[in-house]
Design a protein around this motif. Structure first.
Motif, mmCIF file in Angstrom:
data_model
loop_
_atom_site.group_PDB
_atom_site.id
_atom_site.type_symbol
_atom_site.label_atom_id
_atom_site.label_comp_id
_atom_site.label_asym_id
_atom_site.label_seq_id
_atom_site.Cartn_x
_atom_site.Cartn_y
_atom_site.Cartn_z
ATOM 1 N N VAL A 1 -10.396 9.907 19.678
ATOM 2 C CA VAL A 1 -10.243 10.378 18.310
ATOM 3 C C VAL A 1 -9.917 9.144 17.471
ATOM 4 C CG1 VAL A 1 -8.909 11.796 16.721
ATOM 5 C CG2 VAL A 1 -9.427 12.630 19.022
ATOM 6 N N LEU A 2 -10.821 8.782 16.600
ATOM 7 C CA LEU A 2 -10.625 7.642 15.714
ATOM 8 C C LEU A 2 -9.802 8.116 14.521
ATOM 9 C CD1 LEU A 2 -11.688 4.728 15.827
ATOM 10 C CD2 LEU A 2 -13.501 5.431 14.306
ATOM 11 N N THR A 3 -8.662 7.491 14.282
ATOM 12 C CA THR A 3 -7.809 7.857 13.152
ATOM 13 C C THR A 3 -7.894 6.764 12.105
ATOM 14 O OG1 THR A 3 -6.295 9.083 14.583
ATOM 15 C CG2 THR A 3 -5.468 8.441 12.419
ATOM 16 N N ILE A 4 -8.315 7.143 10.918
ATOM 17 C CA ILE A 4 -8.440 6.199 9.798
ATOM 18 C C ILE A 4 -7.399 6.603 8.761
ATOM 19 C CG2 ILE A 4 -9.966 5.273 8.029
ATOM 20 C CD1 ILE A 4 -12.318 6.168 9.912
ATOM 21 N N SER A 5 -6.355 5.782 8.641
ATOM 22 C CA SER A 5 -5.283 6.029 7.678
ATOM 23 C C SER A 5 -5.505 5.117 6.476
ATOM 24 C CB SER A 5 -3.915 5.734 8.296
ATOM 25 O OG SER A 5 -3.724 6.515 9.447
ATOM 26 N N VAL A 6 -5.557 5.704 5.284
ATOM 27 C CA VAL A 6 -5.856 4.937 4.075
ATOM 28 C C VAL A 6 -4.564 4.693 3.291
ATOM 29 C CG1 VAL A 6 -7.187 4.905 1.916
ATOM 30 C CG2 VAL A 6 -8.185 5.884 4.003
ATOM 31 N N TYR A 7 -4.402 3.442 2.858
ATOM 32 C CA TYR A 7 -3.226 3.013 2.110
ATOM 33 C C TYR A 7 -3.654 2.326 0.824
ATOM 34 C CZ TYR A 7 -0.708 3.665 6.497
ATOM 35 O OH TYR A 7 -0.173 4.208 7.631
ATOM 36 N N GLU A 8 -2.757 2.328 -0.162
ATOM 37 C CA GLU A 8 -2.982 1.535 -1.363
ATOM 38 C C GLU A 8 -1.848 0.519 -1.473
ATOM 39 O OE1 GLU A 8 -3.027 4.040 -4.824
ATOM 40 O OE2 GLU A 8 -0.883 4.408 -4.751
ATOM 41 N N CYS A 9 -2.185 -0.633 -2.023
ATOM 42 C CA CYS A 9 -1.215 -1.712 -2.205
ATOM 43 C C CYS A 9 -1.416 -2.322 -3.589
ATOM 44 C CB CYS A 9 -1.427 -2.828 -1.188
ATOM 45 S SG CYS A 9 -0.938 -2.435 0.471
ATOM 46 N N PRO A 10 -0.346 -2.834 -4.198
ATOM 47 C CA PRO A 10 -0.492 -3.496 -5.486
ATOM 48 C C PRO A 10 -1.064 -4.907 -5.366
ATOM 49 C CG PRO A 10 1.806 -3.473 -4.825
ATOM 50 C CD PRO A 10 1.038 -2.686 -3.804
ATOM 51 N N GLU A 11 -1.074 -5.461 -4.154
ATOM 52 C CA GLU A 11 -1.555 -6.822 -3.904
ATOM 53 C C GLU A 11 -2.862 -6.789 -3.115
ATOM 54 O OE1 GLU A 11 0.010 -9.450 -5.181
ATOM 55 O OE2 GLU A 11 1.511 -8.119 -6.046
ATOM 56 N N PRO A 12 -3.677 -7.846 -3.225
ATOM 57 C CA PRO A 12 -4.966 -7.864 -2.510
ATOM 58 C C PRO A 12 -4.846 -8.112 -1.003
ATOM 59 C CG PRO A 12 -4.688 -9.865 -3.798
ATOM 60 C CD PRO A 12 -3.539 -8.975 -4.142
ATOM 61 N N VAL A 13 -3.638 -8.331 -0.508
ATOM 62 C CA VAL A 13 -3.408 -8.511 0.920
ATOM 63 C C VAL A 13 -2.533 -7.362 1.404
ATOM 64 C CG1 VAL A 13 -2.388 -10.009 2.675
ATOM 65 C CG2 VAL A 13 -3.568 -11.018 0.722
ATOM 66 N N PHE A 14 -2.919 -6.759 2.535
ATOM 67 C CA PHE A 14 -2.160 -5.625 3.050
ATOM 68 C C PHE A 14 -0.789 -6.086 3.525
ATOM 69 C CE2 PHE A 14 -0.805 -2.770 6.483
ATOM 70 C CZ PHE A 14 -0.853 -1.566 5.811
ATOM 71 N N THR A 15 0.240 -5.493 2.952
ATOM 72 C CA THR A 15 1.614 -5.735 3.389
ATOM 73 C C THR A 15 2.267 -4.372 3.604
ATOM 74 O OG1 THR A 15 2.262 -5.926 1.068
ATOM 75 C CG2 THR A 15 1.934 -7.978 2.258
ATOM 76 N N PRO A 16 2.671 -4.067 4.837
ATOM 77 C CA PRO A 16 3.206 -2.739 5.142
ATOM 78 C C PRO A 16 4.384 -2.336 4.260
ATOM 79 C CG PRO A 16 2.834 -3.972 7.161
ATOM 80 C CD PRO A 16 2.602 -4.916 6.020
ATOM 81 N N GLU A 17 5.214 -3.285 3.873
ATOM 82 C CA GLU A 17 6.385 -2.926 3.070
ATOM 83 C C GLU A 17 6.026 -2.503 1.650
ATOM 84 O OE1 GLU A 17 5.942 -7.397 3.265
ATOM 85 O OE2 GLU A 17 6.140 -5.816 4.740
ATOM 86 N N ALA B 1 -4.455 6.404 -9.421
ATOM 87 C CA ALA B 1 -4.126 4.988 -9.249
ATOM 88 C C ALA B 1 -4.822 4.114 -10.282
ATOM 89 C CB ALA B 1 -4.534 4.532 -7.863
ATOM 90 N N GLN B 2 -4.153 3.034 -10.623
ATOM 91 C CA GLN B 2 -4.735 2.014 -11.490
ATOM 92 C C GLN B 2 -4.409 0.650 -10.901
ATOM 93 O OE1 GLN B 2 -3.171 2.605 -15.395
ATOM 94 N NE2 GLN B 2 -4.430 4.377 -15.786
ATOM 95 N N ASP B 3 -5.398 -0.214 -10.860
ATOM 96 C CA ASP B 3 -5.222 -1.581 -10.373
ATOM 97 C C ASP B 3 -4.597 -1.629 -8.984
ATOM 98 O OD1 ASP B 3 -6.290 -2.547 -12.758
ATOM 99 O OD2 ASP B 3 -4.327 -2.494 -13.728
ATOM 100 N N GLN B 4 -5.118 -0.844 -8.068
ATOM 101 C CA GLN B 4 -4.632 -0.828 -6.697
ATOM 102 C C GLN B 4 -5.708 -1.368 -5.763
ATOM 103 O OE1 GLN B 4 -1.490 0.205 -5.562
ATOM 104 N NE2 GLN B 4 -0.996 0.250 -7.737
ATOM 105 N N PHE B 5 -5.270 -1.880 -4.636
ATOM 106 C CA PHE B 5 -6.166 -2.340 -3.585
ATOM 107 C C PHE B 5 -6.026 -1.360 -2.424
ATOM 108 C CE2 PHE B 5 -5.036 -5.969 -6.122
ATOM 109 C CZ PHE B 5 -6.248 -6.596 -6.320
#
Length: 147
Positions: free
Chosen positions: A58-74, A24-28
């Protein structure tokens, strides 16, 4: 029944410190933290969340990357997950885990059930003991128990 369980829970602090993703490059990065109930919470890098858990949680931690600094599921792309069996965390790591890289499970669908306790504990220990390699996607989400 809800009141009986309330006395059997403790708060666990979960912080997503960082993510190592060599592709990844420049991802949040964001972590969706779920304790198995209907609600989940999303935190970003260096944010801390308090989660009420029981010994069988059971604690589930799912990690995502986004191109924007605010999490948007889409626009979010799933990177991997870490399942933390609280009973194993309590018996083996006492007050918590700090500054530890975990290899993320990049193959499991985060909506899939966690599975049996033995398999889950084995996967957690393997993720804990794995060293950060150049090609691995890793996260540093320490958990600390608070009384």
């Amino acid at each position: 029944m809800g009141n009986a369980l309330a006395t059997d829970t403790i708060p666990v602090l979960a912080t997503m410190v960082d993510v190592h993703n060599p592709k990844a490059q420049d991802q949040f990065y964001f972590a969706n933290v779920s304790s198995g109930g209907a609600s989940t919470k999303v935190i970003g890098r260096s944010q801390t969340l308090s989660v009420e858990v029981g010994i069988s949680t059971v604690l589930t931690i799912s990690v995502y990357e986004c191109p924007e600094p605010v999490f948007t599921p889409e626009h979010a792309r799933f990177l991997g997950l870490l399942r933390v069996p609280i009973e194993r965390l309590a018996e083996r790591y006492s007050s918590g885990i700090f500054q530890q890289w975990f290899n993320l499970d990049t193959k499991t669908d985060p909506r899939a059930p966690a599975g049996d306790a033995t398999t889950m504990c084995t996967a957690f220990e393997q993720a804990y003991q794995a060293r950060r390699n150049l090609g691995d996607i890793c996260a540093m989400p320490p958990c600390r128990m608070r009384s």
